[in-house]
Each structure stands twice: as C-alpha cells, then as structure tokens.
Design a protein around this motif. Structure first.
Motif, PDB file in Angstrom:
ATOM      1  N   UNK A  25       0.830  -1.216   0.000  1.00 60.11           N
ATOM      2  CA  UNK A  25       0.000   0.000   0.000  1.00 60.11           C
ATOM      3  C   UNK A  25       0.862   1.262   0.000  1.00 60.11           C
ATOM      4  N   UNK A  26       1.946   1.236   0.752  1.00 54.32           N
ATOM      5  CA  UNK A  26       2.824   2.414   0.797  1.00 54.32           C
ATOM      6  C   UNK A  26       3.560   2.629  -0.524  1.00 54.32           C
ATOM      7  N   UNK A  27       3.980   1.547  -1.169  1.00 57.44           N
ATOM      8  CA  UNK A  27       4.625   1.667  -2.488  1.00 57.44           C
ATOM      9  C   UNK A  27       3.623   2.218  -3.501  1.00 57.44           C
ATOM     10  N   UNK A  28       2.416   1.689  -3.493  1.00 62.11           N
ATOM     11  CA  UNK A  28       1.379   2.177  -4.407  1.00 62.11           C
ATOM     12  C   UNK A  28       1.111   3.660  -4.153  1.00 62.11           C
ATOM     13  N   UNK A  29       1.096   4.040  -2.891  1.00 62.19           N
ATOM     14  CA  UNK A  29       0.846   5.444  -2.534  1.00 62.19           C
ATOM     15  C   UNK A  29       1.932   6.370  -3.100  1.00 62.19           C
ATOM     16  N   UNK A  30       3.197   5.987  -2.980  1.00 62.06           N
ATOM     17  CA  UNK A  30       4.258   6.859  -3.502  1.00 62.06           C
ATOM     18  C   UNK A  30       4.201   6.937  -5.024  1.00 62.06           C
ATOM     19  N   UNK A  31       3.729   5.869  -5.658  1.00 58.08           N
ATOM     20  CA  UNK A  31       3.563   5.905  -7.115  1.00 58.08           C
ATOM     21  C   UNK A  31       2.395   6.809  -7.500  1.00 58.08           C
ATOM     22  N   UNK A  32       1.262   6.645  -6.819  1.00 57.75           N
ATOM     23  CA  UNK A  32       0.078   7.460  -7.115  1.00 57.75           C
ATOM     24  C   UNK A  32       0.351   8.949  -6.901  1.00 57.75           C
ATOM     25  N   UNK A  33       1.061   9.249  -5.830  1.00 59.52           N
ATOM     26  CA  UNK A  33       1.353  10.647  -5.494  1.00 59.52           C
ATOM     27  C   UNK A  33       2.556  11.189  -6.263  1.00 59.52           C
ATOM     28  N   UNK A  34       3.106  10.366  -7.118  1.00 60.88           N
ATOM     29  CA  UNK A  34       4.240  10.743  -7.970  1.00 60.88           C
ATOM     30  C   UNK A  34       5.461  11.189  -7.166  1.00 60.88           C
TER      31      UNK A  34
END
Length: 138
Positions: A25-34
């Motif tokens: 979830x944290x990896x996905x978050x950093x990707x989504x937030x660029x």
C-alpha cells in the motif's frame, strides 16, 4: 531522482513477507502521489533486491488491486524480462489483460509463451471460451 531508504525498506519488507500488505500500500501510494517514478522503484529493485521477480509481481498485482493501473503492466513486463518463462508473471499478465477486457491480447500473449503451468493453461481455456462467446454469430 534519488530514492530514500524508506522505499528500499518497503521493498525488502515485500521481499521477505514482513507486513507485506502494508508495504505494498505504501509503495502504491508513492507511485500514485508521484513521489517516485516507476523507474526509480525498478532501480532499487535492480540494486538491492534478491528476489526481483517475486517483488515485481507483488507490486504489479498490488498496483492492480489498488487502482494504480498505469504501473501494473510495466512492473510485470520487467519481471518477464528477468525470466521469460516464469509462470507467475505469465499468469499475472494474462489475468490483468483479461480483467481489463483485452481478451484477444491476453490470449495472444499466452499463446506466444510456452508455459505448461496448470494455472496458465486454465486461464487460456477461460479466455478462449470468453472470446468464442463474444464472437458475432454468422
């Protein structure tokens, strides 16, 4: 862009199945937030991760399940480059293509890859049945 230690830490947690879901979830978050780009994550995986294919598949599917669709296929493609015959990667690409409605592409991809894994063969059968049902009646 230099990736901070937090990303390396999260990727290692995924690799070793330690609070894996939270790390995904944290990896996905950093990707989504660029905060970091796909290539930044791949660079860390290349340099610091031993079980690269496992981590790439896990992140790819994690992105799919968390609506970060732009990153799904790229992560799976990198995994496929590491091991063109990995049944998990092959299945995951076919599955994702099927779920987004690209049945012909999924079937074509799975036909190009020679994999006798039971899960892959079953997915091919399901896709073929779906394609036949979508074909116009002549």
């Amino acid at each position: 862009m230099k990736v901070d230690r937090r990303v390396t830490f999260l990727l290692r947690r995924i690799e070793h199945d330690v609070d894996r879901e939270q790390a995904i979830l944290e990896i996905v978050k950093v990707l989504k937030e660029k905060q970091y780009a796909f290539k930044d994550i791949c660079t860390v995986i290349e340099k610091d991760i031993i079980y690269k294919i496992k981590v790439l598949n896990t992140i790819g599917i994690g992105c799919f399940l968390n609506d970060e669709y732009d990153s799904v296929i790229p992560f799976l493609e990198v995994a496929l480059r590491y091991s063109p015959t990995d049944p998990d990667t092959i299945y995951n690409i076919g599955y994702v293509l099927t779920k987004i409605g690209l049945y012909e592409e999924a079937f074509g991809f799975l036909n190009q890859v020679h994999c006798l894994d039971e899960g892959v063969l079953k997915l091919k059968q399901q896709i073929k049945a779906k394609i036949i049902n979508l074909s116009p009646i002549e």
